[in-house]
Design a protein around this motif. Structure first.
Motif, PDB file in Angstrom:
ATOM      1  N   PHE A   6       0.927  -1.298  -0.008  1.00 30.47           N
ATOM      2  CA  PHE A   6      -0.023   0.019  -0.062  1.00 30.47           C
ATOM      3  C   PHE A   6       0.789   1.373   0.009  1.00 30.47           C
ATOM      4  CE2 PHE A   6      -3.339  -2.835   1.599  1.00 30.47           C
ATOM      5  CZ  PHE A   6      -4.625  -2.308   1.369  1.00 30.47           C
ATOM      6  N   VAL A  11      -4.051   7.210  -0.346  1.00 30.56           N
ATOM      7  CA  VAL A  11      -4.806   5.911  -0.135  1.00 30.56           C
ATOM      8  C   VAL A  11      -5.143   5.422   1.437  1.00 30.56           C
ATOM      9  CG1 VAL A  11      -4.227   3.526  -0.497  1.00 30.56           C
ATOM     10  CG2 VAL A  11      -3.109   5.176  -1.726  1.00 30.56           C
ATOM     11  N   GLU A  43     -11.934   4.655   3.206  1.00 26.22           N
ATOM     12  CA  GLU A  43     -11.881   3.744   2.081  1.00 26.22           C
ATOM     13  C   GLU A  43     -10.757   2.831   2.239  1.00 26.22           C
ATOM     14  OE1 GLU A  43     -14.301   7.165   0.770  1.00 26.22           O
ATOM     15  OE2 GLU A  43     -12.193   6.992   1.782  1.00 26.22           O
ATOM     16  N   GLY A  44      -9.517   3.505   2.287  1.00 24.39           N
ATOM     17  CA  GLY A  44      -8.187   2.930   2.290  1.00 24.39           C
ATOM     18  C   GLY A  44      -7.975   1.930   3.747  1.00 24.39           C
ATOM     19  N   LEU A  47      -9.804  -1.347   3.282  1.00 23.29           N
ATOM     20  CA  LEU A  47      -9.281  -2.273   2.470  1.00 23.29           C
ATOM     21  C   LEU A  47      -8.063  -2.810   2.742  1.00 23.29           C
ATOM     22  CD1 LEU A  47      -9.027  -3.516  -0.473  1.00 23.29           C
ATOM     23  CD2 LEU A  47      -7.962  -1.359  -1.501  1.00 23.29           C
ATOM     24  N   ILE A 117      -1.627  -1.207  -4.104  1.00 26.72           N
ATOM     25  CA  ILE A 117      -2.660  -0.300  -4.176  1.00 26.72           C
ATOM     26  C   ILE A 117      -2.065   1.174  -4.019  1.00 26.72           C
ATOM     27  CG2 ILE A 117      -4.563   0.505  -3.046  1.00 26.72           C
ATOM     28  CD1 ILE A 117      -3.398  -3.019  -2.493  1.00 26.72           C
ATOM     29  N   ASP A 118      -2.272   2.128  -5.179  1.00 26.12           N
ATOM     30  CA  ASP A 118      -1.527   3.451  -5.020  1.00 26.12           C
ATOM     31  C   ASP A 118      -2.423   4.020  -5.716  1.00 26.12           C
ATOM     32  OD1 ASP A 118       0.220   5.441  -5.924  1.00 26.12           O
ATOM     33  OD2 ASP A 118       1.774   4.148  -5.135  1.00 26.12           O
ATOM     34  N   ASP A 119      -2.419   5.417  -5.455  1.00 25.11           N
ATOM     35  CA  ASP A 119      -3.278   6.588  -5.975  1.00 25.11           C
ATOM     36  C   ASP A 119      -2.588   7.215  -7.301  1.00 25.11           C
ATOM     37  OD1 ASP A 119      -1.394   7.953  -4.610  1.00 25.11           O
ATOM     38  OD2 ASP A 119      -2.857   9.636  -4.561  1.00 25.11           O
ATOM     39  N   ALA A 137      -6.030   3.323  -6.349  1.00 22.48           N
ATOM     40  CA  ALA A 137      -6.911   3.864  -5.388  1.00 22.48           C
ATOM     41  C   ALA A 137      -7.600   5.226  -5.997  1.00 22.48           C
ATOM     42  CB  ALA A 137      -6.332   4.313  -4.172  1.00 22.48           C
ATOM     43  N   GLU A 138      -8.872   5.274  -6.106  1.00 22.47           N
ATOM     44  CA  GLU A 138      -9.633   6.479  -6.734  1.00 22.47           C
ATOM     45  C   GLU A 138     -10.558   7.124  -5.807  1.00 22.47           C
ATOM     46  OE1 GLU A 138     -10.037   5.949 -11.292  1.00 22.47           O
ATOM     47  OE2 GLU A 138     -10.878   4.064 -10.373  1.00 22.47           O
ATOM     48  N   TRP A 139     -10.469   6.848  -4.521  1.00 27.04           N
ATOM     49  CA  TRP A 139     -11.477   7.453  -3.470  1.00 27.04           C
ATOM     50  C   TRP A 139     -11.021   8.983  -3.409  1.00 27.04           C
ATOM     51  CZ3 TRP A 139      -9.704   2.640  -2.935  1.00 27.04           C
ATOM     52  CH2 TRP A 139      -8.522   2.534  -2.067  1.00 27.04           C
TER      53      TRP A 139
END
Length: 156
Positions: A6, A11, A43-44, A47, A117-119, A137-139
């Motif tokens: 992560f 994120v 959200e992150g 996850l 998982i990365d933005d 990660a699009e939140w």
């Protein structure tokens, strides 16, 4: 056990309150000095909790190494695991996609990587092209100044 890798900023850590330090003249130290006050992104965090049931959690951030104590304290204070944390060495200003792919390869030599998982879309594209499973990660919308900090200045 496989690992889930992560990113932190964007994120699990909400950096939006400090992005103004990157607009115009870049105030890098001020930007990082406020990292202890980042709100947790639910959200992150959700996850991470989900993947921690079946994977070892590894953090791979572009934050500078000198920010390690603040980052470790922030992770623990927010109930996130903090066993393995990879941070950018001093003087390493490569774009995030190059820096993170090098670290990802190092991690992958010893363990199976289940996901990154990365933005940062460029980081995700580089990981996928190298054969690693990766999720964007699009939140939180990615600020143009943050993209520039990661790609042009290699600062986060």
């Amino acid at each position: 056990m496989t690992v889930a890798v992560f990113d932190i900023d964007g994120v699990v850590a909400d950096v939006r309150h400090r992005l103004h330090f990157l607009h115009g003249r870049h105030a890098w130290h001020a930007f990082f000095d406020d990292a202890a006050d980042d709100p947790l992104l639910p959200e992150g965090a959700a996850l991470v909790a989900d993947l921690a049931r079946t994977h070892e959690i590894v953090w791979l951030t572009g934050r500078p190494e000198w920010l390690r104590p603040v980052t470790e304290q922030w992770l623990l204070a927010n109930g996130l695991p903090c066993e393995e944390l990879h941070m950018r060495a001093g003087g390493d200003y490569r774009p995030a996609r190059y820096y993170k792919l090098d670290v990802l390869r190092s991690i992958g030599r010893e363990r199976e990587i289940a996901a990154l998982i990365d933005d940062d879309a460029e980081v995700i594209e580089a990981a996928l092209a190298a054969g690693y499973p990766a999720v964007l990660a699009e939140w939180v919308p990615r600020d143009a100044a943050m993209r520039e900090a990661q790609e042009r200045y290699g600062r986060t």
